[in-house]
Design an enzyme around this catalytic site. Structure first.
Site, PDB file in Angstrom:
ATOM      1  N   GLU A 470       0.884  -1.173   0.000  1.00 45.85           N
ATOM      2  CA  GLU A 470       0.000   0.000   0.000  1.00 45.85           C
ATOM      3  C   GLU A 470       0.907   1.203   0.000  1.00 45.85           C
ATOM      4  O   GLU A 470       1.304   1.713   1.043  1.00 45.85           O
ATOM      5  CB  GLU A 470      -0.934  -0.041   1.214  1.00 45.85           C
ATOM      6  CG  GLU A 470      -2.061   0.962   1.097  1.00 45.85           C
ATOM      7  CD  GLU A 470      -1.602   2.390   1.353  1.00 45.85           C
ATOM      8  OE1 GLU A 470      -1.269   3.075   0.349  1.00 45.85           O
ATOM      9  OE2 GLU A 470      -1.576   2.808   2.502  1.00 45.85           O
ATOM     10  N   GLU A 479       3.034   8.712  -4.404  1.00 44.05           N
ATOM     11  CA  GLU A 479       3.970   8.325  -3.335  1.00 44.05           C
ATOM     12  C   GLU A 479       4.961   7.291  -3.867  1.00 44.05           C
ATOM     13  O   GLU A 479       5.570   6.543  -3.115  1.00 44.05           O
ATOM     14  CB  GLU A 479       3.199   7.819  -2.105  1.00 44.05           C
ATOM     15  CG  GLU A 479       2.495   8.966  -1.375  1.00 44.05           C
ATOM     16  CD  GLU A 479       1.759   8.553  -0.110  1.00 44.05           C
ATOM     17  OE1 GLU A 479       1.957   7.414   0.361  1.00 44.05           O
ATOM     18  OE2 GLU A 479       0.978   9.367   0.397  1.00 44.05           O
TER      19      GLU A 479
END
Ligand SMILES: C[S@@+](CC[C@H](N)C(=O)[O-])C[C@H]1O[C@@H](n2cnc3c(N)ncnc32)[C@H](O)[C@@H]1O
Length: 697
Positions: A470, A479
């Protein structure tokens, strides 16, 4: 909002003030009735009389709108003042002093709980130049006196003359510049009834044609000329019929500081108590999330036969309670963070704090979905088999725990070995603390590997069947999930499965005075050239579904798939030789059905985990209870006006070299004439060459 009390003020008119001039009595009465404040006219009619004697030649002329100002005394045959009055007027212009009996407020201790209405007869947009300048002078006098008394807000009378709206705005700007703290609110009717009528269709009907935007256009012109001053707000007057939803929606992205609801905007219910129409209730429910002050006027007029003057505030308190009770967990969680600009996390560069992980772990949806996806992936493995799972970027271990829960649910002799990879040395301490508990399981074993998933090495027989990660940001890829997972593919067997298997970024043009103001008033131009993570509240998505061209309101930019369907040229460590394959570009055209001002782009993502399990922040199908991701906001460094039925082309790039990733973005605006697209505006290229913002690899 969620739990924050909505401020409600009762309007005390001049008649009430004449019968009892003690302001604190009115304030205390209001508190007793569950109000938080009162509003009142700042000046008395005596001041109006004096000002008109000085500045307007005679009453008849005022009424006919042909008045001349005395500043041309002696220069024009229109002047009807005697020398004495002209002299007094000049003395006023020089000194600007009230008589005590010309103002309703005179003591500091009266002012804490009041909002003042500036003189409603001021004509900052009069066709008469002299009246305009003298009105501006009178306004500055009110502003100075209000500042002296520490009154926090002065509500200005609504502009009436479109032709002179620039004059109005210039005077407002001058008034703002004359004080440092006072907030000014411009009163603007929510609609123009004549405009609604002209369309020939009842505004309540959804087939309303056209874009009734005239009152909003006036507001837009004023705040633009006032350079989006953060001290300038909107006092939205609901005394006029509500426009259709398309026009109503537009107000949601404006800095509404007061909503003025006259008693006659309420309708009587079966028992004669005042209630708001359904559409008005919906509108107010949305608006009160940003906590404007609701100003109730004419509550003493006895317009409704039941409930008396307090029925209006009681009704609004009831609405407030319903709204609080129905708040989603995201709204409760994000209360206080709404429209708050946050720099996106960089979990690859920075080591997250335990408290940040703790916030992630409060999400009731995300972990449940990962567990469900892992469970489905395990069901696809043979019973009585061992599945090797890598949880890469394990944080404090919730996905490890989820995988153990999943194998227990999948049962039938299935076992797992989990390799928990984490590069944050501090989080590794927490992970170590959980190892004993995890390894108590008879069907799961866990090993901890400290290091960067792009670098750690693994023998072939240790490679994994499933890779769980994740690393998703608010825009999916921001990210650096694509880059990290490129490296982590070395930990996966050929034909192994990644959870998530792919993710897609979405974008839409957005209007929000609040966000634009925040960005522009941070004091550094670079702030308008970097993305932010924001829980949107006072925003309006400007694009609409265009059936003709099949354009969607929120459009797809690009996707990443893991494992990639392409083969890359690898370096000696098994990582792609360059990051070039992770660059992306999107060129999207949006249809703008109703005029608005573009202040930036709203970004969302969707991730496919496994089987039928998805994560989504897409505004049309997001998980309402999911807390982990707020949308991303790419600002535009100048408000770009988009006319009704225009088109906006959005250009967005995800760029990279071997050290960093960054986004660049720009927009162009077109209108259509005779089937041709005519360009009318464009923005600059934002964050060119990662000048202001970069995500470190
Ligand atoms: C968004 S957090 C998720 C943490 C946890 N899996 C969860 O869902 O609560 C991403 C985690 O990945 C770690 N991480 C990021 N890049 C990494 C890399 N290249 N190698 C190993 N860990 C990484 C970060 O330190 C962080 O703990």
């Amino acid at each position: 909002m969620t739990g924050n009390r909505v401020p409600i003020a009762n309007h005390i008119d001049q008649d009430l003030l004449d019968s009892n001039p003690t302001i604190l009595d009115h304030v205390n009465d209001a508190f007793d009735l569950d109000y938080d404040a009162i509003t009142l006219p700042f000046t008395k009619p005596t001041w109006k009389t004096r000002w008109q004697r000085y500045c307007v030649s005679n009453e008849n002329d005022v009424n006919k709108g042909r008045a001349r100002a005395s500043y041309i005394a002696g220069k024009s045959e229109n002047v009807v003042q005697d020398r004495q009055t002209a002299k007094e007027a000049e003395v006023w212009r020089l000194t600007r002093v009230y008589d005590k009996n010309e103002v309703n407020v005179s003591k500091l201790d009266e002012c804490e709980s009041i909002i003042a209405f500036a003189s409603d007869w001021l004509e900052l947009d009069s066709p008469d130049e002299g009246i305009r300048f003298d009105s501006e002078m009178a306004l500055k006098q009110e502003v100075a006196y209000a500042s002296y008394l520490s009154i926090h807000t002065l509500i200005l009378p609504a502009p009436k003359n479109r032709k002179h709206v620039a004059d109005y705005a210039r005077s407002v700007m001058a008034a703002l510049d004359s004080t440092s703290y006072l907030q000014l609110s411009v009163m603007i009717p929510v609609s123009d009834p004549a405009e609604l009528e002209q369309s020939g269709v009842s505004p309540a009907l959804s087939e309303f044609k056209g874009d009734p935007s005239s009152t909003w256009e006036v507001w837009d012109a004023i705040r633009t000329l006032c350079d989006y001053s953060p001290r300038l707000g909107l006092a939205l007057d609901l005394g006029q019929p509500l426009p259709p939803p398309c026009a109503l929606k537009r107000w949601s992205s404006e800095p509404t500081r007061q909503i003025i609801i006259p008693a006659n905007a309420f309708v009587g219910n079966a028992k004669g108590y005042p209630v708001l129409s359904k559409s008005c209730q919906e509108f107010i429910k949305e608006q009160i999330k940003t906590l404007p002050t609701i100003v109730l006027t004419e509550t003493y007029e006895g317009i409704h036969k039941s409930g008396g003057s307090k029925a209006y505030v009681q009704y609004l308190r009831y609405m407030e309670k319903l709204s609080n009770d129905s708040a989603t967990s995201v709204e409760q969680f994000a209360s206080g963070y709404m429209d708050w600009l946050q720099a996106p996390l960089q979990p690859l560069l920075d080591n997250l704090d335990s408290s940040t992980y703790e916030i992630f772990e409060k999400d009731p949806i995300k972990y449940q979905k990962y567990e469900q996806a892992t469970y489905l992936a395990l069901l696809d493995k043979e019973p009585n088999s061992l599945t090797r799972i890598a949880v890469v970027g394990a944080g404090r271990g919730p996905l490890v725990q989820g995988a153990i829960n999943a194998v227990e649910a999948a049962a039938e002799g299935r076992r797992i070995h989990i390799m928990a990879v984490e590069k944050n040395p501090n989080a590794c301490v927490t992970l170590q603390g959980r190892m004993d508990e995890w390894n108590e399981s008879k069907i799961a074993s866990v090993e901890l590997v400290f290091g960067d998933m792009r670098i750690i090495e693994l023998e072939d027989e240790q490679k994994n069947d499933i890779l769980i990660s994740e690393l998703l940001g608010s825009f999916g890829d921001n990210e650096l999930s694509p880059e990290c997972l490129d490296g982590a593919m070395r930990l996966l067997k050929p034909y192994g499965v990644s959870i998530p298997s792919y993710y897609t970024s979405y974008i839409a043009p957005l209007s929000s005075t609040k966000l634009y103001n925040e960005v522009m008033h941070m004091g550094d131009a670079k702030n308008a050239e970097m993305p932010y993570v924001v829980m949107f509240q006072a925003v309006n998505i400007l694009s609409g579904m265009d059936k003709e061209s099949n354009r969607k309101a929120v459009q797809q930019c690009w996707s990443y798939k893991h494992p990639s369907k392409y083969e890359f040229v690898m370096d000696r460590n098994g990582n792609p030789m360059t990051n070039y394959h992770n660059t992306r570009a999107a060129h999207l055209t949006f249809t703008i059905p109703y005029a608005g001002v573009l202040h930036g782009l709203a970004g969302y993502f969707e991730a496919h985990l496994y089987g039928n399990v998805w994560l989504s922040t897409h505004p049309e199908r997001y998980d309402k209870e999911m807390l982990s991701w707020f949308p991303i906001y790419f600002p535009i460094n100048t408000g770009v006006y988009l006319p009704t039925n225009s088109e906006v082309d959005v250009h967005l790039w995800r760029l990279t070299d071997n050290k960093k990733v960054w986004f660049e973005w720009s927009v162009e605006v077109f209108v259509k004439a005779d089937e041709k697209r005519i360009k009318i505006n464009q923005s600059k290229l934002h964050n060119h060459d990662a000048k202001y913002n970069r995500i470190e690899l």
